[in-house]
Structure formats: structure tokens, C-alpha cells
Design a protein around this motif. Structure first.
Motif, short mmCIF file in Angstrom:
data_model
loop_
_atom_site.label_atom_id
_atom_site.label_comp_id
_atom_site.label_asym_id
_atom_site.label_seq_id
_atom_site.Cartn_x
_atom_site.Cartn_y
_atom_site.Cartn_z
N ASN A 1 0.82 -1.22 0.00
CA ASN A 1 0.00 0.00 0.00
C ASN A 1 0.85 1.27 0.00
N SER B 1 0.17 7.72 1.10
CA SER B 1 0.49 6.78 2.17
C SER B 1 1.65 7.30 3.01
N PHE C 1 -3.51 5.85 3.16
CA PHE C 1 -3.20 4.62 3.90
C PHE C 1 -2.33 4.93 5.10
#
Length: 302
Positions: free
Chosen positions: A28, A262, A34
Motif C-alpha cells: 500500500n 500513504s 493509507f
């Protein structure tokens, strides 16, 4: 059987979990909003070989000093898998419905919307959405879209909730709008066909004292748990007063035309992966060595 063999097994299980978490983080690394995971370990209960003893004193004479306890550890176990809610890097997209949060808080998403009941017990859409009865999720992923009716939704069709006419409600931009904009305080406005600026509501956020207590529910979303510490005015997450206006009370500001990426650091993840791999290999060596010792014991009879 040797205690070291079972300690090695526990270590292998723990490092396998750590590798699972690292693999999910790396998978991810480019997922918007994320939040990475982290594995921590604890030692297991230790077996006592002898207890502690205090100093021995007789007639004022010190006969012997104190003795520490002797214990043998029985391995390790996974202590926790934490959600690290640090800020991710901001990526500029110049798309007006891409929204990044700079600071604390999360977007509120709703599906299976339920309207409060009127005096006759019938759903009343003019009163907005009943937070207590609607399926609510939270997210930091700000890639939103407009559906066929002009409502702001995420990629799974979940509605972005905010404040409209004093109620929790969906935010809608009419099809005839010439343009629209979203301000840092979450205010959504549009220009109608006559050139007049109209208010379409305000994005509101959920704020948490312990965002690490949220539970991941897939698709870049989180769900509320009893330990998340969500901000409320009366202890119940059920009204517009429980949603915080951006840039107020320490809540994040909304940045239109950007996405929060992320918070995974690949260099850190690769380093942790090497550590976990070496730890796993070392624990397998413990089991191999213990097996060789047992083999020597069996061969003593020959």
C-alpha cells in the motif's frame, strides 16, 4: 522436550506476523490515505528455577548477601499491531474534488442512509441524516467524485457527509452549476446558471483523541471502536454537533486539488524486513540446534 525448541517456534510465529504487516505496508505504498502498521513484541511468561532470597543476618552479623531470582524465558509473543496515524505526504493533483487533510481529523462517509422520523413516525429527509442509525466510516483518502445526482461520493459510492441547513446531510452540487469550489474550512460553494454564488453546505470532520484505536474496514476506511475516543458533545456520536468544522478546535484544514498519500517509508520497511528475516532465520537455527541435541541424547544408548 527442550524449552529452546518451543521458544524458537514462538519467535518464528512472531516474525511471520511482522513480515505479514511489512508486506501489507509495502503493498500500500501508493495507496491514498493509507496508514501503515507496526508490530511490537512481548516476552512470554518465564519459568522460575529459584526464587529471590534476602540477606541473612544473625546477631547483627551479615552471614550472606541477597540472591536474585533465576528464570528461563519461554519465548516471545506479538504484543500489538499498531496503526500509525502520522501525516502522509501531500501530492498536488489540481483536481477540485481531490481533498487532502492537513492536520488531525477524518472525512465522514455514510451509506445505507437513514433519515430521522417526523412526528408521524415517517422518515423526514428535511432533517438530514440520522448518524446513530446510518452506517458510518471514516477516511483520510480524499479522492471524491460526483454521482449522477450531483452528490459528493468516494470511489465506492459512499456519501461524504457534512453540515447542510443545520443538519448532518449529503453535499450536493447541482448539475446546472457553472463551477464549484471547496474552501480550507470545508465550505462548499458553486456558481449557479445566473452567476450567483450559492452555498452547498460544509464538509465536517470527525476528530479523535486516539485515532490509533480505529479499526480498519478496507477500501481506505476505518470504523469506530469503543477505544477511539471520538469527539462528542454528549457521549453519543449522533448529531451535527459531533462533527467538527475544519480549522477549528485543532482540526485539520481541507486542501482542495491535492491528495494525502500513504505514510509508508520504503527505506524503513526494507530495513524492518531484513531484521524480521534474520530474526526468523535465527529462530529456525535454534530449532535445528535443539533437534541436534535431542539426536545426541537418543544416540547415547547406542
Amino acid at each position: 522436550m527442550l524449552r529452546s525448541m518451543y521458544a524458537g517456534i514462538s519467535g518464528m510465529k512472531g516474525f511471520q506476523t511482522k513480515l505479514d504487516v511489512i508486506g501489507n505496508n509495502i503493498a500500500n505504498v501508493n495507496t491514498s490515505g493509507f496508514k501503515k502498521g507496526r508490530t511490537t513484541f512481548q516476552d512470554m511468561m518465564s519459568q522460575s528455577l529459584s526464587g529471590a532470597e534476602g540477606p541473612v543476618v544473625q546477631n547483627g552479623d551479615a552471614l550472606r548477601g541477597g540472591i536474585n531470582p533465576s528464570q528461563v524465558g519461554l519465548g516471545s509473543q506479538v504484543g500489538s499491531v499498531d496503526n500509525i496515524q502520522t501525516q502522509g505526504n501531500r501530492q498536488t493533483t489540481n483536481r477540485p474534488l481531490d481533498l487532502a487533510l492537513e492536520g488531525d481529523g477524518m472525512f465522514v462517509l455514510g451509506q445505507n442512509l437513514v433519515n430521522p422520523l417526523d412526528g408521524n413516525g415517517n422518515p423526514d429527509p428535511t432533517q438530514g441524516v440520522d448518524l446513530a442509525e446510518t452506517t458510518i466510516n471514516f477516511t483520510r483518502a480524499g479522492n471524491f467524485y460526483l454521482d449522477n445526482d450531483g452528490y459528493i461520493v468516494n470511489s465506492d459510492g459512499k456519501y461524504l457527509l457534512g453540515e447542510n441547513n443545520g443538519n448532518v446531510d449529503r453535499l450536493q452540487i447541482p448539475a446546472e452549476a457553472a463551477s464549484f469550489s471547496i474552501q480550507n474550512n470545508g465550505a462548499v460553494t458553486y456558481v449557479d446558471e445566473t452567476g450567483v454564488v450559492q452555498n452547498a453546505g460544509q464538509i465536517r470532520l470527525a476528530n479523535f483523541s486516539n485515532p490509533g484505536g480505529l479499526e480498519k474496514s478496507g477500501s481506505n476506511t476505518f470504523q469506530l471502536t469503543i477505544n477511539a475516543g471520538v469527539f462528542t458533545d454528549d457521549g453519543n456520536f449522533d448529531s451535527v454537533n459531533d462533527l467538527v468544522i475544519p480549522e477549528q478546535n485543532g482540526t485539520a484544514s481541507v486542501v482542495s486539488g491535492a491528495l494525502e498519500m500513504s505514510n509508508v517509508d520504503l527505506a524503513e520497511e526494507f530495513t524492518e524486513m531484513i531484521v524480521a528475516q534474520r530474526g526468523f532465520q535465527a529462530n529456525t537455527r535454534i530449532i535445528t540446534t535443539s533437534d541436534e541435541i535431542l539426536q545426541e541424547l537418543v544416540n547415547l544408548k547406542r
